[in-house]
Design a protein around this motif. Structure first.
Motif, PDB file in Angstrom:
ATOM      1  N   PRO A  90       0.813  -1.220   0.000  1.00  0.00           N
ATOM      2  CA  PRO A  90       0.000   0.000   0.000  1.00  0.00           C
ATOM      3  C   PRO A  90       0.849   1.273   0.000  1.00  0.00           C
ATOM      4  CG  PRO A  90      -0.752  -1.517   1.702  1.00  0.00           C
ATOM      5  CD  PRO A  90       0.520  -2.061   1.150  1.00  0.00           C
ATOM      6  N   LEU A  91       1.984   1.243   0.666  1.00  0.00           N
ATOM      7  CA  LEU A  91       2.841   2.421   0.706  1.00  0.00           C
ATOM      8  C   LEU A  91       3.436   2.724  -0.667  1.00  0.00           C
ATOM      9  CD1 LEU A  91       4.644   1.748   4.102  1.00  0.00           C
ATOM     10  CD2 LEU A  91       2.719   3.267   3.658  1.00  0.00           C
ATOM     11  N   PHE A  92       3.896   1.687  -1.357  1.00  0.00           N
ATOM     12  CA  PHE A  92       4.400   1.884  -2.721  1.00  0.00           C
ATOM     13  C   PHE A  92       3.298   2.417  -3.632  1.00  0.00           C
ATOM     14  CE2 PHE A  92       7.918  -1.088  -1.692  1.00  0.00           C
ATOM     15  CZ  PHE A  92       8.965  -0.342  -2.190  1.00  0.00           C
ATOM     16  N   SER A  93       2.105   1.899  -3.447  1.00  0.00           N
ATOM     17  CA  SER A  93       0.984   2.302  -4.294  1.00  0.00           C
ATOM     18  C   SER A  93       0.607   3.769  -4.065  1.00  0.00           C
ATOM     19  CB  SER A  93      -0.208   1.396  -4.006  1.00  0.00           C
ATOM     20  OG  SER A  93      -1.218   1.607  -4.929  1.00  0.00           O
ATOM     21  N   ILE A  94       0.558   4.185  -2.819  1.00  0.00           N
ATOM     22  CA  ILE A  94       0.270   5.590  -2.505  1.00  0.00           C
ATOM     23  C   ILE A  94       1.402   6.476  -3.008  1.00  0.00           C
ATOM     24  CG2 ILE A  94       0.030   7.228  -0.598  1.00  0.00           C
ATOM     25  CD1 ILE A  94      -1.456   4.970   0.915  1.00  0.00           C
ATOM     26  N   ASN A  95       2.625   5.995  -2.852  1.00  0.00           N
ATOM     27  CA  ASN A  95       3.788   6.751  -3.315  1.00  0.00           C
ATOM     28  C   ASN A  95       3.725   7.003  -4.819  1.00  0.00           C
ATOM     29  OD1 ASN A  95       6.281   8.048  -2.915  1.00  0.00           O
ATOM     30  ND2 ASN A  95       7.372   6.209  -3.558  1.00  0.00           N
ATOM     31  N   LEU A  96       3.170   6.063  -5.574  1.00  0.00           N
ATOM     32  CA  LEU A  96       3.041   6.234  -7.012  1.00  0.00           C
ATOM     33  C   LEU A  96       2.180   7.455  -7.340  1.00  0.00           C
ATOM     34  CD1 LEU A  96       3.537   5.214  -9.905  1.00  0.00           C
ATOM     35  CD2 LEU A  96       1.484   3.821  -9.643  1.00  0.00           C
ATOM     36  N   LEU A 139      -1.958  18.461  -9.337  1.00  0.00           N
ATOM     37  CA  LEU A 139      -2.601  17.820  -8.188  1.00  0.00           C
ATOM     38  C   LEU A 139      -3.676  16.814  -8.592  1.00  0.00           C
ATOM     39  CD1 LEU A 139      -2.910  20.824  -5.725  1.00  0.00           C
ATOM     40  CD2 LEU A 139      -1.272  18.954  -5.667  1.00  0.00           C
ATOM     41  N   LYS A 140      -3.937  16.654  -9.873  1.00  0.00           N
ATOM     42  CA  LYS A 140      -4.980  15.719 -10.316  1.00  0.00           C
ATOM     43  C   LYS A 140      -4.741  14.285  -9.825  1.00  0.00           C
ATOM     44  CE  LYS A 140      -6.443  18.287 -14.370  1.00  0.00           C
ATOM     45  NZ  LYS A 140      -6.447  18.359 -15.837  1.00  0.00           N
ATOM     46  N   PRO A 141      -3.509  13.755  -9.893  1.00  0.00           N
ATOM     47  CA  PRO A 141      -3.310  12.395  -9.383  1.00  0.00           C
ATOM     48  C   PRO A 141      -3.650  12.261  -7.893  1.00  0.00           C
ATOM     49  CG  PRO A 141      -1.467  13.010 -10.746  1.00  0.00           C
ATOM     50  CD  PRO A 141      -2.301  14.245 -10.563  1.00  0.00           C
ATOM     51  N   LEU A 142      -3.371  13.303  -7.105  1.00  0.00           N
ATOM     52  CA  LEU A 142      -3.705  13.242  -5.679  1.00  0.00           C
ATOM     53  C   LEU A 142      -5.210  13.325  -5.454  1.00  0.00           C
ATOM     54  CD1 LEU A 142      -0.869  15.441  -4.159  1.00  0.00           C
ATOM     55  CD2 LEU A 142      -1.012  12.957  -4.304  1.00  0.00           C
ATOM     56  N   ARG A 143      -5.891  14.118  -6.240  1.00  0.00           N
ATOM     57  CA  ARG A 143      -7.360  14.184  -6.145  1.00  0.00           C
ATOM     58  C   ARG A 143      -7.972  12.854  -6.576  1.00  0.00           C
ATOM     59  NH1 ARG A 143      -6.849  19.492  -8.942  1.00  0.00           N
ATOM     60  NH2 ARG A 143      -6.449  20.960  -7.266  1.00  0.00           N
ATOM     61  N   LEU A 192       4.331  10.594  -6.530  1.00  0.00           N
ATOM     62  CA  LEU A 192       5.395  10.802  -7.512  1.00  0.00           C
ATOM     63  C   LEU A 192       4.837  11.232  -8.865  1.00  0.00           C
ATOM     64  CD1 LEU A 192       7.843   7.874  -6.722  1.00  0.00           C
ATOM     65  CD2 LEU A 192       8.164  10.303  -6.287  1.00  0.00           C
ATOM     66  N   THR A 193       3.692  10.675  -9.241  1.00  0.00           N
ATOM     67  CA  THR A 193       3.059  11.093 -10.494  1.00  0.00           C
ATOM     68  C   THR A 193       2.673  12.561 -10.426  1.00  0.00           C
ATOM     69  OG1 THR A 193       2.216   8.854 -10.816  1.00  0.00           O
ATOM     70  CG2 THR A 193       1.185  10.595 -12.112  1.00  0.00           C
ATOM     71  N   ALA A 194       2.121  12.976  -9.297  1.00  0.00           N
ATOM     72  CA  ALA A 194       1.753  14.384  -9.120  1.00  0.00           C
ATOM     73  C   ALA A 194       2.995  15.273  -9.161  1.00  0.00           C
ATOM     74  CB  ALA A 194       1.007  14.570  -7.804  1.00  0.00           C
ATOM     75  N   LEU A 195       4.071  14.809  -8.560  1.00  0.00           N
ATOM     76  CA  LEU A 195       5.304  15.593  -8.536  1.00  0.00           C
ATOM     77  C   LEU A 195       5.898  15.731  -9.936  1.00  0.00           C
ATOM     78  CD1 LEU A 195       7.432  16.961  -6.682  1.00  0.00           C
ATOM     79  CD2 LEU A 195       8.604  14.765  -6.647  1.00  0.00           C
ATOM     80  N   VAL A 196       5.949  14.636 -10.683  1.00  0.00           N
ATOM     81  CA  VAL A 196       6.537  14.666 -12.018  1.00  0.00           C
ATOM     82  C   VAL A 196       5.684  15.500 -12.969  1.00  0.00           C
ATOM     83  CG1 VAL A 196       7.072  13.225 -14.030  1.00  0.00           C
ATOM     84  CG2 VAL A 196       7.805  12.507 -11.758  1.00  0.00           C
TER      85      VAL A 196
END
Length: 121
Positions: free
Chosen positions: A20-26, A37-41, A29-33
């Motif tokens: 789950p941590l790797f999955s949330i991190n994805l 903020l759409k990936p976080l929403r 990281l997608t939002a950062l790259v």
């Protein structure tokens, strides 16, 4: 064959906590790259939860094949050699020192640092 099976099963069980941590991190990281903020929403939507579960399952699959490799090749051993973690670091340091130091100076430093075994390999 039983050992391989047990190591794979152990890897999946241990990766349950990391998945789950790797999955949330994805998502982060997608939002950062993307600088968006759409990936976080999306993470807090129904589709995001589905994607979170899918990514977690993918990470669990990593445990199936990575755990036997880690258990077999990255074990701590009392005598470091070039092919294990400790030996790789020692070999790398000895190679770097040999390339940058005169021979006598290198031998003294290797013996002083306990790296002299790696220099002979």
């Amino acid at each position: 064959m039983k050992t391989l099976y047990l190591e794979s099963l152990s890897g999946v069980i241990q990766w349950i906590f990391a998945a789950p941590l790797f999955s949330i991190n994805l998502f982060f990281l997608t939002a950062l790259v993307k600088r968006d903020l759409k990936p976080l929403r999306k993470l807090f939507s129904e589709e995001g939860v589905r994607q979170l579960v899918d990514n977690a399952i993918l990470v669990l699959r990593w445990g199936l094949w990575m755990a036997p490799i880690i258990y077999t090749f990255l074990k701590s051993v009392p005598d470091p050699a070039w092919y294990n973690q400790d030996g790789l670091i020692r070999t790398g340091m000895a190679t770097l020192m040999q390339a940058t130091q005169p021979h006598q100076s290198l031998q003294r430093r290797l013996v002083a640092r306990g790296l002299h075994r790696a220099a002979r390999l």
